[in-house]
Structures are given as C-alpha cells and as structure tokens.
Design a protein around this motif. Structure first.
Motif, short mmCIF file in Angstrom:
data_model
loop_
_atom_site.label_atom_id
_atom_site.label_comp_id
_atom_site.label_asym_id
_atom_site.label_seq_id
_atom_site.Cartn_x
_atom_site.Cartn_y
_atom_site.Cartn_z
N GLY A 193 0.89 -1.20 -0.15
CA GLY A 193 0.05 -0.04 -0.09
C GLY A 193 0.90 1.32 0.20
N LEU A 194 0.21 2.16 0.58
CA LEU A 194 0.78 3.56 0.63
C LEU A 194 1.99 3.79 1.87
CD1 LEU A 194 0.58 5.92 -1.36
CD2 LEU A 194 -1.16 7.05 0.10
N HIS A 195 2.98 2.88 1.81
CA HIS A 195 3.85 3.04 2.72
C HIS A 195 5.05 4.27 2.40
CE1 HIS A 195 7.13 0.99 0.67
NE2 HIS A 195 6.31 0.38 0.11
N ALA A 196 6.13 4.24 3.02
CA ALA A 196 7.00 5.40 2.74
C ALA A 196 7.30 5.78 1.10
CB ALA A 196 8.03 5.27 3.55
N ARG A 197 7.81 4.65 0.57
CA ARG A 197 8.38 4.85 -0.73
C ARG A 197 7.36 4.98 -1.52
NH1 ARG A 197 12.94 0.72 -1.98
NH2 ARG A 197 13.66 1.77 -0.06
N PRO A 198 6.28 4.40 -1.86
CA PRO A 198 5.17 5.24 -2.53
C PRO A 198 4.79 6.58 -2.18
CG PRO A 198 4.74 2.81 -2.06
CD PRO A 198 5.95 3.23 -1.20
N ALA A 199 4.55 6.70 -1.07
CA ALA A 199 4.08 8.06 -0.53
C ALA A 199 4.93 9.16 -0.95
CB ALA A 199 4.10 8.02 1.08
N ALA A 200 6.33 8.64 -0.96
CA ALA A 200 7.36 9.93 -1.24
C ALA A 200 7.09 9.95 -2.85
CB ALA A 200 8.76 9.52 -0.87
N LYS A 201 6.91 8.73 -3.71
CA LYS A 201 6.94 9.09 -5.17
C LYS A 201 5.67 9.98 -5.50
CE LYS A 201 9.13 4.79 -6.76
NZ LYS A 201 8.92 3.67 -7.87
N LEU A 202 4.54 9.74 -4.69
CA LEU A 202 3.39 10.42 -4.84
C LEU A 202 3.11 11.95 -4.67
CD1 LEU A 202 0.55 10.36 -5.98
CD2 LEU A 202 -0.30 9.44 -3.60
N ALA A 203 4.16 12.08 -3.46
CA ALA A 203 4.23 13.52 -3.20
C ALA A 203 5.20 14.21 -3.96
CB ALA A 203 4.79 13.60 -1.61
N GLN A 204 6.52 13.53 -4.38
CA GLN A 204 7.10 14.09 -5.41
C GLN A 204 6.53 14.55 -6.66
OE1 GLN A 204 10.55 11.56 -5.82
NE2 GLN A 204 11.11 11.91 -3.68
N ALA A 205 5.83 13.39 -7.22
CA ALA A 205 5.11 13.98 -8.46
C ALA A 205 3.88 15.12 -8.47
CB ALA A 205 4.39 12.63 -8.81
N LEU A 206 3.12 15.06 -7.36
CA LEU A 206 2.17 15.97 -7.01
C LEU A 206 2.87 17.43 -6.87
CD1 LEU A 206 -0.62 13.97 -5.17
CD2 LEU A 206 -0.54 14.73 -7.60
N GLY A 207 3.82 17.46 -6.07
CA GLY A 207 4.28 18.45 -5.66
C GLY A 207 5.07 19.36 -6.88
N GLY A 208 5.25 18.62 -7.98
CA GLY A 208 5.81 19.36 -9.16
C GLY A 208 4.79 19.92 -10.19
N LEU A 209 3.46 19.80 -9.60
CA LEU A 209 2.33 20.24 -10.54
C LEU A 209 1.88 21.63 -10.01
CD1 LEU A 209 0.61 16.87 -11.30
CD2 LEU A 209 2.34 18.14 -12.59
N ASP A 210 1.20 22.38 -10.82
CA ASP A 210 0.34 23.62 -10.61
C ASP A 210 -0.90 23.25 -10.03
OD1 ASP A 210 -0.22 26.00 -10.01
OD2 ASP A 210 -0.14 26.79 -12.22
N ALA A 211 -1.04 22.45 -9.21
CA ALA A 211 -2.57 22.16 -8.50
C ALA A 211 -2.44 21.97 -7.02
CB ALA A 211 -2.82 20.96 -9.34
N GLU A 212 -3.52 22.13 -6.39
CA GLU A 212 -3.60 21.67 -5.03
C GLU A 212 -4.43 20.37 -5.02
OE1 GLU A 212 -2.42 23.17 -2.54
OE2 GLU A 212 -1.58 24.83 -3.66
#
Length: 238
Positions: A167-186
């Motif tokens: 599931g959404l443990h540390a490494r997948p959470a990091a990948k998701l956060a990095q991907a979303l953090g680079g977009l112009d969206a909340e």
C-alpha cells in the motif's frame, strides 16, 4: 543542486540512521549526519554541526533537523558563527527529527526552495492530527471506482484502488508526493495534502484501499492522471 539537510542528534548512530532513511526518499539530496561529540561520544558538538552545514551547502541552502533541546541550542549557536550571507541560507525549523527529515528530503528532491523545505519539515510535526476522512468540499465529483477522471471547473477528481502489496507506505508516498508537488495544482488524497509524504503516510492505506483524489488548479486533470498512473503501476514495486 538542491537544498541540503543536516541531521543533528546526540547519538551518531541515530543521525546516521535518520540520514539513511531520508536518503531512501531522496537520492539526489545531500544529507549529512552530525551526531555525537568530536570524539564520537553521546552529545552534540558545535564543530561537528558547523562542518556538516558547510558540507551540505550547495548554494540553495541547508535545513538543519535536531532531536533534543540542547541539539537545537547547538544548531542555533552555529548560526551565530556564520556571516550574514551564510546565515541567510540556513534554517533550523521546529520539526520532529525523523518525520521532519523525511518530509524535508522529499521536498528537496522535488526541487522545493529553502523556505518550502523547512516548512514541510515543520508541518510533519502536525501530520498525526490530520484528518484521514473523506473528500473535502468545493471540487467537482463524478469519478467511478475504476479510476475514470472527470474534470468540471473548478477541479477534477478520481478514485483509485491500491494494488501494490504494502500500500501507501513510505516509498510510494514519497513518489506520489514528489509527483504532485511538481504540478501547478492543489491536490488532496482522502482529505490530506497529496504533496506531503508524512500526511499521505498518516492515511495508513494498505493494499485494496481506495484513494479519493481531488485537485484544483491549472494542472488538476494532470494531477488526477498522475495518481492513476502511479497506482496502476503499483508504484513500480515488485
């Protein structure tokens, strides 16, 4: 280059362990442990921390994470010895050591500036009080459980089922956060900030859990598609 991190602990082993953990989320970020005294004993050292700050500085700034109170005092003493220009490129946020280091590392890996990296570290301290409930209001609905994306101003939504084993443990959470953090969206995932690895981890979402994603802003539809792609690939985990 990116913002560097310094991990200050009374224990050399703790500083090194936190460094190793944070580095798993941020392979391109310089993370320097500054644990123990000059001779490797338990405590903190002005000289050790000063050298670590200098080593972590790439020109984009350094965020210093600390454990106990006297470690904070040591870090702040280092600031007093720096000239004005160097001091302006160092932050010592009020943040938990482990959660703050992971959050800061993910933010730095994503290209965040010094103040954002420090802010994300500080925000990690309140992650445990975040609501992991349902979707927030004010965003369009109309997404089915298979992950179809619907866009209807002012935003877009999507619902996706976690298929990777843990599931959404540390490494997948990091990948998701990095991907979303680079977009112009909340973007919010089950009600929490999708660009914050620590907030995502508070969801404790395991295999089979449903993620309701809501996004607003110019890249809202792209954000939903990004989540769908990562979830559909199982975050590239075997």
């Amino acid at each position: 280059m990116s913002v560097g991190l310094v991990i200050v602990s009374h224990s050399p082993k703790i500083a090194e362990g936190v460094r190793d953990l944070a580095a798993q989320m941020a392979a391109d970020v310089t993370i320097v442990p500054a644990g123990g005294t000059d001779d490797g004993g338990i405590g903190t050292s002005l000289e050790v921390v000063m050298a670590a700050v200098e080593s972590a500085q790439s020109g984009d700034g350094v965020v210093v994470l600390t454990d106990l109170g006297s470690a904070v005092m040591t870090a702040e003493s280092v600031l007093e010895f720096l000239d004005d220009d160097a001091r302006a490129l160092v932050r010592v946020p009020d943040a938990p050591l482990v959660e703050g280091a992971v959050a800061a590392a993910v933010a730095a890996q994503g290209g965040a500036d010094l103040d954002r990296v420090a802010a994300d570290a500080s925000a990690a301290g309140s992650a445990g009080t975040a609501s992991a409930g349902g979707p927030s209001s004010g965003v369009a609905t109309g997404t089915d459980a298979a992950g179809t994306v619907t866009q209807d101003e002012p935003g877009a939504t999507g619902t996706f089922i976690l298929i990777n084993t843990v599931g959404l443990h540390a490494r997948p959470a990091a990948k998701l956060a990095q991907a979303l953090g680079g977009l112009d969206a909340e973007t919010r995932v089950n009600g929490v900030d999708g660009a914050s690895v620590t907030m995502l981890m508070t969801l404790a979402a395991g295999q089979g859990a449903s993620l309701t994603v809501e996004s607003t802003g110019p890249d809202a539809e792209r954000a939903i598609e990004t989540v769908g792609d990562l979830v559909g690939r199982g975050f590239d985990e075997d």
